[in-house]
Design an enzyme around this catalytic site. Structure first.
Site, PDB file in Angstrom:
ATOM      1  N   LYS A   5      10.314   9.561  15.779  1.00 19.27           N
ATOM      2  CA  LYS A   5      11.237   8.436  15.890  1.00 19.27           C
ATOM      3  C   LYS A   5      11.712   8.249  17.326  1.00 19.27           C
ATOM      4  O   LYS A   5      11.850   7.112  17.801  1.00 19.27           O
ATOM      5  CB  LYS A   5      12.422   8.659  14.953  1.00 19.27           C
ATOM      6  CG  LYS A   5      12.024   8.739  13.485  1.00 19.27           C
ATOM      7  CD  LYS A   5      13.155   9.272  12.614  1.00 19.27           C
ATOM      8  CE  LYS A   5      12.719   9.483  11.181  1.00 19.27           C
ATOM      9  NZ  LYS A   5      13.772  10.120  10.364  1.00 19.27           N
ATOM     10  N   GLU A  21      11.995  18.429   1.723  1.00 17.64           N
ATOM     11  CA  GLU A  21      10.698  18.461   1.059  1.00 17.64           C
ATOM     12  C   GLU A  21      10.337  19.897   0.672  1.00 17.64           C
ATOM     13  O   GLU A  21      10.875  20.868   1.219  1.00 17.64           O
ATOM     14  CB  GLU A  21       9.623  17.905   2.003  1.00 17.64           C
ATOM     15  CG  GLU A  21       9.852  16.486   2.458  1.00 17.64           C
ATOM     16  CD  GLU A  21       9.604  15.463   1.368  1.00 17.64           C
ATOM     17  OE1 GLU A  21       8.993  15.823   0.331  1.00 17.64           O
ATOM     18  OE2 GLU A  21      10.020  14.307   1.539  1.00 17.64           O
ATOM     19  N   ARG A  64      -2.614   5.201 -11.063  1.00 14.60           N
ATOM     20  CA  ARG A  64      -2.182   4.017 -11.805  1.00 14.60           C
ATOM     21  C   ARG A  64      -1.257   4.378 -12.964  1.00 14.60           C
ATOM     22  O   ARG A  64      -0.398   3.589 -13.344  1.00 14.60           O
ATOM     23  CB  ARG A  64      -3.403   3.283 -12.381  1.00 14.60           C
ATOM     24  CG  ARG A  64      -4.234   2.545 -11.371  1.00 14.60           C
ATOM     25  CD  ARG A  64      -5.121   1.553 -12.102  1.00 14.60           C
ATOM     26  NE  ARG A  64      -6.084   0.918 -11.218  1.00 14.60           N
ATOM     27  CZ  ARG A  64      -6.584  -0.287 -11.427  1.00 14.60           C
ATOM     28  NH1 ARG A  64      -6.214  -0.982 -12.491  1.00 14.60           N
ATOM     29  NH2 ARG A  64      -7.464  -0.813 -10.598  1.00 14.60           N
ATOM     30  N   ALA A  87       0.856  -1.180   0.000  1.00 20.63           N
ATOM     31  CA  ALA A  87       0.000   0.000   0.000  1.00 20.63           C
ATOM     32  C   ALA A  87       0.894   1.232   0.000  1.00 20.63           C
ATOM     33  O   ALA A  87       1.540   1.543   0.992  1.00 20.63           O
ATOM     34  CB  ALA A  87      -0.910   0.001   1.228  1.00 20.63           C
ATOM     35  N   GLY A  88       0.955   1.904  -1.140  1.00 21.08           N
ATOM     36  CA  GLY A  88       1.819   3.062  -1.283  1.00 21.08           C
ATOM     37  C   GLY A  88       2.993   2.757  -2.195  1.00 21.08           C
ATOM     38  O   GLY A  88       3.837   1.916  -1.852  1.00 21.08           O
ATOM     39  N   GLY A 118       5.270   5.103  -3.488  1.00 20.12           N
ATOM     40  CA  GLY A 118       6.181   6.224  -3.593  1.00 20.12           C
ATOM     41  C   GLY A 118       7.611   5.731  -3.663  1.00 20.12           C
ATOM     42  O   GLY A 118       7.885   4.608  -4.110  1.00 20.12           O
ATOM     43  N   ARG A 146      -2.402   5.977  -5.509  1.00 20.75           N
ATOM     44  CA  ARG A 146      -3.422   6.904  -5.990  1.00 20.75           C
ATOM     45  C   ARG A 146      -3.483   7.000  -7.514  1.00 20.75           C
ATOM     46  O   ARG A 146      -4.549   7.204  -8.077  1.00 20.75           O
ATOM     47  CB  ARG A 146      -3.170   8.292  -5.393  1.00 20.75           C
ATOM     48  CG  ARG A 146      -3.585   8.401  -3.931  1.00 20.75           C
ATOM     49  CD  ARG A 146      -3.352   9.784  -3.393  1.00 20.75           C
ATOM     50  NE  ARG A 146      -1.935  10.140  -3.349  1.00 20.75           N
ATOM     51  CZ  ARG A 146      -1.465  11.272  -2.838  1.00 20.75           C
ATOM     52  NH1 ARG A 146      -2.313  12.172  -2.347  1.00 20.75           N
ATOM     53  NH2 ARG A 146      -0.178  11.512  -2.820  1.00 20.75           N
ATOM     54  N   VAL A 189       9.682   4.671  -1.380  1.00 14.24           N
ATOM     55  CA  VAL A 189       9.971   3.449  -0.627  1.00 14.24           C
ATOM     56  C   VAL A 189       9.267   2.251  -1.247  1.00 14.24           C
ATOM     57  O   VAL A 189       9.872   1.183  -1.422  1.00 14.24           O
ATOM     58  CB  VAL A 189       9.561   3.614   0.850  1.00 14.24           C
ATOM     59  CG1 VAL A 189       9.801   2.312   1.617  1.00 14.24           C
ATOM     60  CG2 VAL A 189      10.344   4.757   1.494  1.00 14.24           C
ATOM     61  N   ILE A 247      19.445   1.930   9.058  1.00 14.52           N
ATOM     62  CA  ILE A 247      20.128   1.487  10.278  1.00 14.52           C
ATOM     63  C   ILE A 247      19.208   0.504  11.004  1.00 14.52           C
ATOM     64  O   ILE A 247      18.085   0.871  11.362  1.00 14.52           O
ATOM     65  CB  ILE A 247      20.447   2.673  11.214  1.00 14.52           C
ATOM     66  CG1 ILE A 247      21.288   3.728  10.493  1.00 14.52           C
ATOM     67  CG2 ILE A 247      21.169   2.187  12.467  1.00 14.52           C
ATOM     68  CD1 ILE A 247      21.508   4.993  11.306  1.00 14.52           C
TER      69      ILE A 247
END
Length: 430
Positions: free
Chosen positions: A207, A192, A48, A10-11, A13, A46, A15, A138
């Site tokens: 984190k 970003e 295709r 799912a996703g 992008g 989102r 990664v 890491i």
């Protein structure tokens, strides 16, 4: 015959596409290490039509990301969408309801809802893995949760945001100010378009909340993290730090104290010879102090397609191989609710920079404020001798309580000769 395990992503992008590429490129090696071939069975994103640079031929596409969990070809659900709620949470909830293991890189979701999600996963008897959520490539979650499991952790700290580390490194190298370097970082893809979560310290705080839970066997408590970013760090401060033998880093620190646990993210002056001071550019570093291992140091790339995909797939391999540890190091029922130490009770040394008119008596006024708050000066630098001209006054203090330091700053603002808001940076001696 080698068994095939299907993952649903799912996703798609940076990664997600990196995971697809890694599974295709290193599939044979991965199969030898976990005894099964791991293949992408289904995906959801989102758009295709977007070209992601990976081959998705033969892969089922779901417009509804949460529907991945119901796909019979999907054995493990990978949530790589991001965000603390919304569709990312729906994907994880659907996977848990379907009894399917989950791998996520979502630090915001875990920081805000990690304890609740872990409890639900444990009740369903499924794995929830999240190595990629902290420090990218890491393997710090595995190191702390499993490699250091026999130790009592007293402190964990580190550089957990590569964008901030890049900016501070370039400011130190070039002498330029924050806004200039941020613009460069955005052009180079290290920051970003909206860098708020990074430069204001929120990403690092997400984190840290996760690492704190693993380190101290406590419920995740993001609300207890004190957060400051780097936008107010000036090139002047970096130059003074160098002169005084320090480097400025944005650090995330969790520490056991007699009063409870501190969780804080803020710029720090650290000795130039400290290991953490030498971590530059986009790299991350984490230091964990255990009672039997002393200090352990972990360094690597904290973001990017390759490092983060590596962490995601490592979690998938563990699940397929049947290796499963308690999600945050101890079962949810045994997680403690720690006493959070407010920042006002922090005790440490401080760098203080004032800009004042160089008039007779101004140093006496500054000294009187420090005397009244029982703050002792370790060293003082004053540059410039032109009367009625602005000059910097830089001080390093001995240890004092933060509440006293904040009262002193407020008193400095009331001194007529102080013409800029006082700046402080906390000093950490490692």
């Amino acid at each position: 015959m080698t068994k095939t395990v299907g993952v649903g992503i799912a996703g798609l992008g940076t990664v997600g596409a990196g995971v697809v590429e890694l599974l295709r490129k290193n599939g044979d090696r991965i199969a030898r290490r976990c005894g099964s071939r791991i293949e992408v069975a289904a995906v959801s994103a989102r758009d295709r039509a977007r070209d992601r640079g990976v081959d998705l031929a033969g892969v089922t596409w779901h417009d509804d990301a949460a529907a991945l969990a119901a796909d019979p070809a999907v054995d493990i659900v990978l949530e790589l969408i991001g965000g603390s709620d919304g569709i990312a949470r729906a994907v994880i909830d659907a996977a848990i309801a379907a009894g399917k293991p989950v791998v996520t890189a979502n630090k915001a979701l875990l920081a805000l809802h990690g304890s609740e999600i872990a409890e639900a996963a444990e009740a369903a008897g499924i794995a929830l893995a999240y190595e990629a959520a902290v420090a990218g490539g890491i393997p710090i979650v595995k190191a702390m949760r499993e490699g250091l499991a026999a130790n009592r952790i007293s402190r964990v700290y580190g550089i957990l945001n590569g964008t901030c580390n890049y900016i501070l490194t370039e400011m130190a190298a070039s002498g330029r100010d924050f806004n200039d370097i941020l613009a460069d970082a955005q052009r180079l893809g290290f920051a970003e378009a909206d860098p708020t979560f990074d430069v204001e310290g929120i990403d690092a705080a997400h984190k840290l909340a996760i690492l704190t839970s693993i380190a101290f066997g406590s419920a995740v408590n993001f609300e207890a993290v004190h957060i400051e970013g780097i936008a107010n760090v000036a090139a002047t401060d970096i130059a003074y730090a160098r002169e005084l033998g320090y480097v400025i880093k944005l650090l995330a620190i969790a520490r056991q104290t007699p009063n409870g646990i501190e969780q804080r993210v803020h710029p720090c002056m650290v000795p130039a010879e400290a290991a953490i001071a030498k971590i530059d550019g986009v790299f991350n570093a984490v230091v964990a102090d255990g009672d039997f291992v002393d200090s352990t140091v972990y360094v690597g790339r904290g973001a990017g397609a390759g490092p983060t995909a590596s962490a995601v797939v490592a979690d998938v391999i563990d699940i397929v191989a049947g290796r499963q540890a308690p999600i945050f190091g101890v079962p949810s029922a045994d997680m403690s609710r720690f006493e959070a130490v407010p920042m006002a009770r922090h005790v440490g040394c401080y760098y203080v920079r004032l800009v004042v008119y160089d008039r007779p008596g101004v140093i006496a006024e500054i000294s009187a404020v420090l005397r009244d708050e029982r703050i002792s000066i370790d060293s003082l630098l004053q540059r410039g001798r032109s009367e009625n001209e602005p000059v910097p006054v830089v001080m390093l203090t001995h240890e004092t309580e933060e509440a006293a330091m904040l009262r002193a700053l407020e008193a400095f603002r009331r001194i007529e000769s102080v013409i800029e808001p006082p700046r402080i940076i906390r000093i950490e001696e490692f």
